[in-house]
Scaffold this active site. Structure first.
Site, PDB file in Angstrom:
ATOM      1  N   ALA A 262      17.644  72.389  47.438  1.00 31.03           N
ATOM      2  CA  ALA A 262      17.954  71.108  48.060  1.00 31.03           C
ATOM      3  C   ALA A 262      19.465  70.966  48.183  1.00 31.03           C
ATOM      4  O   ALA A 262      20.211  71.758  47.607  1.00 31.03           O
ATOM      5  CB  ALA A 262      17.398  69.959  47.231  1.00 31.03           C
ATOM      6  N   GLU A 264      22.831  68.100  48.351  1.00 29.37           N
ATOM      7  CA  GLU A 264      23.252  66.749  47.965  1.00 29.37           C
ATOM      8  C   GLU A 264      24.114  66.014  48.987  1.00 29.37           C
ATOM      9  O   GLU A 264      24.900  65.142  48.602  1.00 29.37           O
ATOM     10  CB  GLU A 264      24.031  66.845  46.646  1.00 29.37           C
ATOM     11  CG  GLU A 264      25.434  67.506  46.737  1.00 29.37           C
ATOM     12  CD  GLU A 264      25.463  68.993  46.377  1.00 29.37           C
ATOM     13  OE1 GLU A 264      24.412  69.654  46.516  1.00 29.37           O
ATOM     14  OE2 GLU A 264      26.544  69.487  45.975  1.00 29.37           O
ATOM     15  N   ASN A 265      23.987  66.297  50.292  1.00 22.00           N
ATOM     16  CA  ASN A 265      24.807  65.621  51.294  1.00 22.00           C
ATOM     17  C   ASN A 265      24.890  64.118  51.032  1.00 22.00           C
ATOM     18  O   ASN A 265      23.885  63.492  50.706  1.00 22.00           O
ATOM     19  CB  ASN A 265      24.188  65.823  52.682  1.00 22.00           C
ATOM     20  CG  ASN A 265      23.704  67.223  52.897  1.00 22.00           C
ATOM     21  OD1 ASN A 265      24.476  68.162  52.826  1.00 22.00           O
ATOM     22  ND2 ASN A 265      22.410  67.394  53.097  1.00 22.00           N
ATOM     23  N   GLU A 298      20.029  66.454  42.606  1.00 21.67           N
ATOM     24  CA  GLU A 298      20.769  66.086  43.822  1.00 21.67           C
ATOM     25  C   GLU A 298      21.310  64.669  43.706  1.00 21.67           C
ATOM     26  O   GLU A 298      22.430  64.388  44.124  1.00 21.67           O
ATOM     27  CB  GLU A 298      19.895  66.235  45.071  1.00 21.67           C
ATOM     28  CG  GLU A 298      19.250  67.611  45.265  1.00 21.67           C
ATOM     29  CD  GLU A 298      20.193  68.795  45.098  1.00 21.67           C
ATOM     30  OE1 GLU A 298      21.398  68.651  45.384  1.00 21.67           O
ATOM     31  OE2 GLU A 298      19.722  69.879  44.675  1.00 21.67           O
ATOM     32  N   GLU A 320      28.296  72.192  39.625  1.00 16.25           N
ATOM     33  CA  GLU A 320      26.937  72.697  39.408  1.00 16.25           C
ATOM     34  C   GLU A 320      26.589  72.805  37.920  1.00 16.25           C
ATOM     35  O   GLU A 320      25.513  72.383  37.509  1.00 16.25           O
ATOM     36  CB  GLU A 320      26.724  74.025  40.125  1.00 16.25           C
ATOM     37  CG  GLU A 320      26.786  73.921  41.661  1.00 16.25           C
ATOM     38  CD  GLU A 320      25.802  72.921  42.255  1.00 16.25           C
ATOM     39  OE1 GLU A 320      24.870  72.475  41.550  1.00 16.25           O
ATOM     40  OE2 GLU A 320      25.980  72.569  43.447  1.00 16.25           O
TER      41      GLU A 320
HETATM   42  N1  TRP Z   1      24.556  72.377  46.203  1.00 18.80           N
HETATM   43  C1  TRP Z   1      23.149  72.624  46.254  1.00 18.80           C
HETATM   44  C2  TRP Z   1      22.600  72.276  44.902  1.00 18.80           C
HETATM   45  O1  TRP Z   1      22.381  71.403  44.376  1.00 18.80           O
HETATM   46  C3  TRP Z   1      22.728  74.009  46.511  1.00 18.80           C
HETATM   47  C4  TRP Z   1      23.223  74.718  47.697  1.00 18.80           C
HETATM   48  C5  TRP Z   1      24.362  75.394  47.825  1.00 18.80           C
HETATM   49  C6  TRP Z   1      22.529  74.995  48.863  1.00 18.80           C
HETATM   50  N2  TRP Z   1      24.410  76.087  48.985  1.00 18.80           N
HETATM   51  C7  TRP Z   1      23.296  75.857  49.630  1.00 18.80           C
HETATM   52  C8  TRP Z   1      21.308  74.604  49.322  1.00 18.80           C
HETATM   53  C9  TRP Z   1      22.835  76.367  50.833  1.00 18.80           C
HETATM   54  C10 TRP Z   1      20.866  75.101  50.523  1.00 18.80           C
HETATM   55  C11 TRP Z   1      21.616  75.995  51.269  1.00 18.80           C
HETATM   56  O2  TRP Z   1      22.532  72.775  43.948  1.00 18.80           O
HETATM   57 ZN    ZN Z   2      23.646  71.433  42.522  1.00 19.91          ZN
END
Ligand code: TRP
Ligand code: ZN
Length: 868
Positions: A262, A264-265, A298, A320
């Site tokens: 997923a 987190e936009n 998220e 993260e």
């Molecule tokens: N940042 C997202 C997460 O919670 C994960 C993520 C990073 C991501 N790059 C991505 C999701 C590319 C889909 C496609 O952890």
């Molecule tokens: Zn994350």
């Protein structure tokens, strides 16, 4: 052209920044037009050229302050504009055109089913238009989306909807404004026709937030759990971290085509539908818990990720590691804390320790990156969370929360570094973290070797602790780390914990291991204790202490810490596996030790917490056992493991059957008690399948199941034990669910991990199955990923057929979706862990890939490292 690496040490603040962006997007699956208006500010005096990132679109035009501008250069991945003559603030307008329907990489703007969505982390925004696509450029976004109203009745982006309208030609438009400054990787857009689940949440300061979950038409009955999970996450973050949501709306969209879990936009999360959709007939207990934790993860990013983002991608663990720590705590507070800890440690030990031993070894804050997508790893995420957890252990909850408050106060609205976090923790708590910081720069799994010594006359007990981190592929020199070692001393006669005292005073149960060798002395120890070491897995290390089997049984009986008890039985399992593998290799008879038998018997006879019992009697996976060896024998491990399963089933049939019957649930409910009962009952079934009862029991279990957890347990038991009813049950399941990809993934993965000799033929057949789709990452992972990573016996077949199959798949994925390819290649790059013959075959596969003339950076980075 060979891809080039970027180094953490080369970080430089950008010469220009972008303060505002206006995006006008004329959306269509086959041809989308994007006009981007950027307000640019010069940050470095005298900077003459602005270099923007961008690729994989048609470039149509560039204007500077409203005028056609021709002083620019373009290459494969950038646009450099000569702005020497410009004032410190100017405006660029860029037009691009792109094709979402053809974009199988699932990065940037792409089509998923009948909808269109974006994925911009880490560097996907540059596939939409030219941009300073780096996380330390924070801008305000306004986005106008125009599209066919019939095909795309919903047009979504970050922030608040500020205007909308209809056009005469059947199109409509919506304009969104996000009041928060954000980096481009948090931009999102979604268009499509959905069913919408709406709810609301009132924050602790009394603001009302609209909650919206968008799912494919017809799936509304599967969105409820995600909504409840979201509300629980919002409440928990207020209660435990004091953090409140900041916009008036929070949207989640579930899509079927998604590379990861997923994203987190800001205000508009996009999810792999696997982590949203659930109803009892389609989702297992595990799915329910995973959905809740990903929704929470998220959501938690809104503070740890969005409000405070990363200065550069080397700092990824800042958001993260911390957010994983937060979601782990959330799950632990809501469900069983020990069960959650056990699952997390299992993942860390099998996958992260293996990564440390692989060509891709890196610290949680990497020093060198070719393709950023390759660093969304278990090291950055799970080991990163362990590092945060160690800080929590060293500081305690109260000081840790003070540290969080200082971190937020100092860094809100900025792009920060790991150092900013550690420094805030240090200053808020007064705890010295100088040596602790090495966890951020040093890769590898430390080995803690412990011996003990009891001086009966003086009643002194000593633990001699030494630490050593073996060299890793990326780093030879290793320093001593600050390792919190949580201990308890158990009197094996009374079962009581002995008080921990130094000569003068009471001692903390967390020992600070900081030197390469250290001795800890405990005074007033009346009997020779059994030490419980690394309680709760207080540090991500390998522990080497020669426990006798009877000491392990004492831990199993008496340890107050459930993790320690679980770990004791793991050590007993490991002992059985190793001893029998040796017997097997020497042509001897396999056997089952008396101590191990009595440990299992004790567990089955004393069920206090069914969830824990289930976890403790579960047979470790092949991949768990593999980590016990420098050189892995996949065939031997599978044989011994099967012997152990059959032995437990035969010896304890009556007890297993009794527990099976005693743990039946009625109407399906997702609650801790019932989940625990189902877990225990289904573990019993997995063993009983190997007895004479198996055939009838499994078939009845399948027929009577009123939820996916039980259905899948029966199907899995039938498959693993190769029961006669297996094919009938598999066919029945397929007929019922073939239109449902998410459900079929469970079936695909089971097929791909069949124990049969000819499983590769089955797997090849699956590629033509009516429910399979090569462009859907979930399907590919269920078939190809499960085969390569969860069926080691078949994947490592000595005839090389498994490797050839994976390489064939990777060659196709290299073209269609390199990010997915790069995850699937993992089992192949760990070649140094296998015997010479297998290594040669694996190397051959890697070389075949290396020879591709359009090898993606993602694969290049891993292959290049593993062939060195
Ligand atoms: N940042 C997202 C997460 O919670 C994960 C993520 C990073 C991501 N790059 C991505 C999701 C590319 C889909 C496609 O952890
Ligand atoms: Zn994350």
């Amino acid at each position: 052209m060979q891809p080039k690496a970027k180094f953490r040490k080369d970080y430089r603040a950008p010469d220009f920044t972008i303060t505002e962006i206006y995006l006008d997007i004329q959306l269509d699956a086959d041809r989308t037009f994007v006009t981007s208006v950027l307000n640019v500010e010069r940050k470095t005096e005298g900077a003459t050229h602005l270099k923007l990132d961008g690729h994989s679109f048609d470039f149509l035009s560039l204007k500077l302050n409203g005028q056609e501008h021709v002083e620019f250069e373009r290459d494969e991945e950038s646009l450099t504009v000569n702005v020497a003559e410009q004032a410190d603030k100017f405006q660029l307008q860029i037009e691009t055109a792109l094709n979402p329907a053809q974009n199988t990489s699932l990065q940037g703007l792409y089509q998923s089913g009948d909808g269109i969505c974006t994925q911009c982390e880490a560097e996907g925004f540059r596939q939409i238009t030219y941009m300073l696509d780096r996380p330390d450029v924070l801008a305000k976004y306004r986005t106008k989306i125009t599209a066919s109203k019939e095909k795309y009745p919903f047009l979504l982006s970050n922030g608040n909807r500020i205007a909308q309208g209809k056009l005469a030609d059947g199109r409509h438009w919506v304009e969104w404004e996000d009041p928060f400054f954000k980096p481009s990787y948090l931009f999102a857009l979604v268009a499509g026709d959905f069913d919408l689940l709406q709810d609301k949440f009132v924050t602790k300061s009394g603001r009302e937030v609209a909650l919206e979950i968008y799912v494919d038409k017809g799936n509304l009955d599967r969105a409820g759990w995600a909504m409840e999970s979201l509300k629980r996450a919002m409440k928990w973050d207020e209660d435990r971290f004091g953090l409140e949501y900041d916009l008036d709306i929070y949207m989640i969209v579930a899509v079927d085509f998604f590379n990861m879990g997923a994203m987190e936009n800001k205000g508009l999360n996009v999810f792999n539908s696997k982590f949203v959709l659930a109803k009892p007939e389609t989702a297992t207990d595990e799915d329910y818990i995973n959905i809740e934790s990903v929704i929470a993860h998220e959501y938690f990013h809104n503070w740890t990720g969005n409000r405070i983002t990363c200065r550069d991608w080397f700092q990824l663990s800042l958001k993260e590691g911390l957010t994983v720590f937060r979601d782990q705590e959330f799950t632990s507070d809501l469900w069983s804390r020990p069960a959650k800890r056990i699952e997390d440690v299992r993942l860390l030990r099998t996958v992260q320790f293996a990564e440390d031993a692989s060509p891709m070894a890196h610290p949680i804050r990497p020093e060198k990156v070719i393709e950023m997508n390759n660093f969304y790893t278990v090291t950055v995420y799970e080991k990163g969370a362990e590092v945060i957890r160690m800080i929590h252990t060293l500081l305690g909850e109260e000081k840790f929360q003070k540290g969080m408050q200082l971190y937020v106060a100092e860094n809100d609205g900025t792009a920060a570094t790991c150092e900013d976090f550690v420094s805030a923790m240090e200053r808020a708590s007064g705890v010295d973290l100088a040596q602790f910081r090495r966890w951020y720069s040093q890769s590898g799994t430390p080995i803690l070797t412990v011996t003990d010594e009891y001086d009966e006359a003086r009643q002194v007990y000593r633990l001699h602790v030494s630490q050593h981190t073996p060299a890793t592929a990326d780093q030879v020199e290793k320093l001593s780390l600050h390792i919190p070692l949580k201990v308890a001393l158990i009197d094996p006669t009374s079962g009581q914990n002995l008080p921990l005292r130094s000569e003068a005073a009471e001692m903390s149960d967390v020992l600070n291991v900081t030197e390469s060798q250290q001795t800890f002395e405990f005074f007033g120890v009346k009997t020779q204790p059994v030490p419980a070491l690394l309680c709760n897995f207080s540090a991500p290390v390998k522990l080497d202490f020669s426990y006798s089997k009877s000491q392990l049984i004492s831990l199993l009986k008496f340890a107050k810490n459930d993790f320690v008890r679980w770990d004791a039985i793991q050590l007993l399992f490991n002992g059985e596996l190793k001893e029998n593998l040796t017997r097997l290799q020497q042509g001897g008879m396999m056997q089952f030790s008396h101590e191990f038998g009595s440990a299992i018997e004790m567990l089955l006879d004393n069920v206090e917490d069914p969830q824990l019992t289930a976890l403790m009697v579960t047979m470790p996976k092949e991949t768990d056992f593999a980590e016990l060896f420098d050189t892995i024998d996949p065939v031997g491990i599978a044989k011994v493991r099967e012997f152990l399963i059959e032995s437990i089933a035969a010896y304890f049939e009556d007890r297993l059957y009794k527990l099976y019957n005693a743990n039946k649930c009625g109407t399906y409910r997702v609650c801790e008690q019932d989940i625990a009962k189902r877990a225990l009952r289904n573990v019993c079934l997995s063993y009983l399948a190997f007895t004479d009862l198996g055939e009838k029991l499994v078939k009845t279990h399948y027929d009577q199941a009123n939820n996916m957890t039980d259905t899948l347990a029966a199907l899995s038991a039938a498959t693993k034990a190769e029961l006669e009813c297996r094919d009938e049950l598999l066919a029945d399941f397929e007929a019922q669910w073939y239109q449902d990809g998410l459900v079929m993934d469970k079936w695909f993965a089971l097929q791909a991990t069949r124990p049969d000799e000819d499983v590769l033929n089955v797997v090849q057949g699956l590629l033509n199955h009516r429910s399979f789709n090569f462009n859907n990452p979930n399907r590919v992972r269920a078939v190809v990923g499960a085969f390569a990573s969860q069926n080691p016996k078949a994947f490592h077949n000595i005839d090389g057929s498994g490797y050839r199959f994976l390489v064939d798949m990777l060659i196709k994925l290299n073209d269609s979706n390199p990010q997915v390819a790069s995850r699937l290649i993992e089992p192949l790059i760990k070649l140094s862990r296998y015997d010479g013959q297998r290594q040669t075959l694996m190397r051959r596969g890697l070389e075949r890939l290396k020879g591709l003339d359009n090898l993606a950076r993602d694969l290049f980075e891993k292959i290049d490292k593993s062939l060195q």
